[in-house]
Write a protein that holds these residues in place. Structure first.
Motif, PDB file in Angstrom:
ATOM      1  N   GLY A  40       2.741   5.780   7.101  1.00  0.00           N
ATOM      2  CA  GLY A  40       3.529   4.574   6.863  1.00  0.00           C
ATOM      3  C   GLY A  40       4.578   4.372   7.941  1.00  0.00           C
ATOM      4  N   HIS A  41       5.528   3.469   7.622  1.00  0.00           N
ATOM      5  CA  HIS A  41       6.707   3.274   8.472  1.00  0.00           C
ATOM      6  C   HIS A  41       6.304   3.070   9.927  1.00  0.00           C
ATOM      7  N   MET A  42       5.319   2.170  10.081  1.00  0.00           N
ATOM      8  CA  MET A  42       4.825   1.777  11.405  1.00  0.00           C
ATOM      9  C   MET A  42       4.318   2.989  12.177  1.00  0.00           C
TER      10      MET A  42
ATOM     11  N   THR B 297       0.779  -1.245   0.000  1.00  0.00           N
ATOM     12  CA  THR B 297       0.000   0.000   0.000  1.00  0.00           C
ATOM     13  C   THR B 297       0.810   1.293   0.000  1.00  0.00           C
ATOM     14  N   GLU B 298       2.138   1.215  -0.167  1.00  0.00           N
ATOM     15  CA  GLU B 298       2.900   2.483  -0.260  1.00  0.00           C
ATOM     16  C   GLU B 298       3.973   2.318  -1.321  1.00  0.00           C
ATOM     17  N   GLU B 299       3.541   2.158  -2.551  1.00  0.00           N
ATOM     18  CA  GLU B 299       4.456   1.766  -3.620  1.00  0.00           C
ATOM     19  C   GLU B 299       4.562   2.949  -4.588  1.00  0.00           C
TER      20      GLU B 299
ATOM     21  N   MET C 164       5.230  -2.449   1.175  1.00  0.00           N
ATOM     22  CA  MET C 164       6.636  -2.801   0.959  1.00  0.00           C
ATOM     23  C   MET C 164       7.518  -1.563   0.861  1.00  0.00           C
ATOM     24  N   ASP C 165       6.988  -0.485   0.246  1.00  0.00           N
ATOM     25  CA  ASP C 165       7.755   0.719  -0.075  1.00  0.00           C
ATOM     26  C   ASP C 165       8.661   0.499  -1.285  1.00  0.00           C
ATOM     27  N   TYR C 166       8.145  -0.285  -2.245  1.00  0.00           N
ATOM     28  CA  TYR C 166       8.830  -0.494  -3.521  1.00  0.00           C
ATOM     29  C   TYR C 166       8.944   0.827  -4.259  1.00  0.00           C
TER      30      TYR C 166
ATOM     31  N   LEU D 117      -0.279  10.512   4.415  1.00  0.00           N
ATOM     32  CA  LEU D 117       0.765  11.501   4.701  1.00  0.00           C
ATOM     33  C   LEU D 117       2.112  10.781   4.630  1.00  0.00           C
ATOM     34  N   HIS D 118       2.778  10.986   3.503  1.00  0.00           N
ATOM     35  CA  HIS D 118       4.024  10.257   3.197  1.00  0.00           C
ATOM     36  C   HIS D 118       5.214  11.171   3.463  1.00  0.00           C
ATOM     37  N   PRO D 119       6.381  10.642   3.786  1.00  0.00           N
ATOM     38  CA  PRO D 119       7.547  11.506   3.994  1.00  0.00           C
ATOM     39  C   PRO D 119       7.951  12.331   2.772  1.00  0.00           C
TER      40      PRO D 119
END
Ligand code: 1DF
Ligand code: MN
Length: 358
Positions: free
Chosen positions: A245-247, A24-26, A318-320, A192-194
């Motif tokens: 993301g990122h826990m 979910t964060e690709e 995964m953060d692909y 809200l992504h970095p």
């Protein structure tokens, strides 16, 4: 619980499992956006964090950078091959950070539309494999609100990506709140992504090489989420939902202290900016946020976050291609969770949140 950190280097193929793995964060990047970035790097006033991050990936001969650039720009054969190799049934795609957020306002507004059309085309080519989030230009909140409505109603994309701060400004500022109104009205969660660190935060992180995904991203994005919470955004927009993301950018781990010290700060009236809000910070996290485990394939952290947030609010990512780590998939498959909870984590929470038709 085993507290040993796993070795991410080996590459076993994940086994067949009775659930779909939805990541979910690709990330992806249209080649045209990279052309815009190249022109931006030449400007004398280019943001140093932006140039340090994307300038690196776009020019470094390192294997990591070359691999990432190749993956970012492919939405067809290569990506599907990597998904198959990792056992990923579906990717929820987002325009890679920082998206349009360092562009001048006019370019950002027009390119967000182009990126969303580009994404919608890719989803049309691979409807069972790709889903996505809408890019918007916070530089023009009214245009961003319109793009959310267009994306949801005309492109069928039901979530929004915002890469943290926009040129040093935070969504806690009411001038941005048309974006929250549109997200709420269109039932579109905001991821809200970095982003790279803003110029006024960069130096002490960058000199130690800690500004990026290693640590700085999490600090700055967590700060942004807290600013939104403590500004009373969710009191004003009670149906607004966000994803981090990122826990959860470590916020679940901070929750106890956040609640204690926020309460003490409000009571002491130390800051004019810290006004009473209806609930404790941790209540907003639990009631308004969803958390993905992007970049954190670590069972104890996933378990703690599920315990804190609830089973329905923690999702797989995964953060692909930034963390293209096939081995981590099997590590998450092997978590000691019931079959139902594992399916929630990998599949059904994502289907519900992103309105993916099974
Ligand atoms: C990195 C990581 C870059 C993530 C990203 O976008 C990104 C990285 C430029 O490792 O430099 O989205 N990430 O989400 O962890
Ligand atoms: Mn990411």
């Amino acid at each position: 619980m085993h507290m040993q950190l796993p070795d991410p280097a080996s590459t076993r193929r994940p086994a067949a499992v009775p659930y779909k793995r939805i990541a979910t964060e690709e990330a992806f990047a249209p080649p045209e956006m990279l052309d815009i970035y190249r022109r931006m790097f030449d400007a004398p006033d280019v943001d140093p964090g932006f140039k340090g991050l994307m300038g690196f990936y776009m020019s470094s001969p390192s294997d990591r950078a070359q691999h990432i650039m190749r993956c970012l720009t492919d939405l067809d054969a290569l990506r599907l091959q990597h998904m198959d190799e990792a056992g990923i049934a579906m990717q929820v795609l987002a325009l890679t950070s920082p998206g349009v957020q360092f562009m001048d306002t006019a370019t950002a507004v027009s390119f967000a539309r182009i990126a969303n059309d580009f994404l919608a085309d890719a989803i049309r080519r691979h409807p069972t494999r790709l889903a996505g989030m809408l890019a918007v230009a916070p530089q023009d909140p009214v245009a961003a609100a319109k793009e959310i409505e267009r994306g949801v109603t005309q492109l069928g994309i039901h979530s929004v990506i915002i890469n943290s701060h926009t040129q040093g400004e935070y969504l806690s500022d009411p001038k941005f709140w048309d974006i929250f109104a549109a997200a709420e009205a269109n039932d579109a969660p905001i991821y809200l992504h970095p982003n790279s660190l803003p110029a006024n935060m960069l130096q002490p992180f960058q000199e130690a090489g800690l500004d990026g995904a290693v640590y700085g991203f999490g600090v700055e994005t967590g700060l942004h989420a807290l600013r939104i919470i403590t500004a009373g955004v969710f009191d004003r927009f009670p149906k607004l939902r966000m994803v981090i993301g990122h826990m959860g950018e470590a916020l679940p781990f901070w929750a106890y202290r956040l609640d204690y010290m926020h309460r003490a700060t409000v009571k002491s009236q130390r800051y004019a900016s810290v006004k009473p809000i209806r609930m404790q910070p941790s209540d907003y996290l639990k009631q308004h946020f969803y958390v993905t485990n992007s970049g954190v394939a670590w069972e104890p952290a996933v378990k703690f976050t599920q315990d804190f947030m609830g089973m329905d609010r923690v999702l797989y990512a995964m953060d692909y291609p930034y963390q293209h780590a096939v081995d981590e998939v099997g590590m998450m498959d092997n978590m000691a969770l019931s079959a139902e909870d594992k399916k929630r984590f990998f599949q059904t929470n994502a289907e519900t949140l992103f309105k993916i038709k099974a």
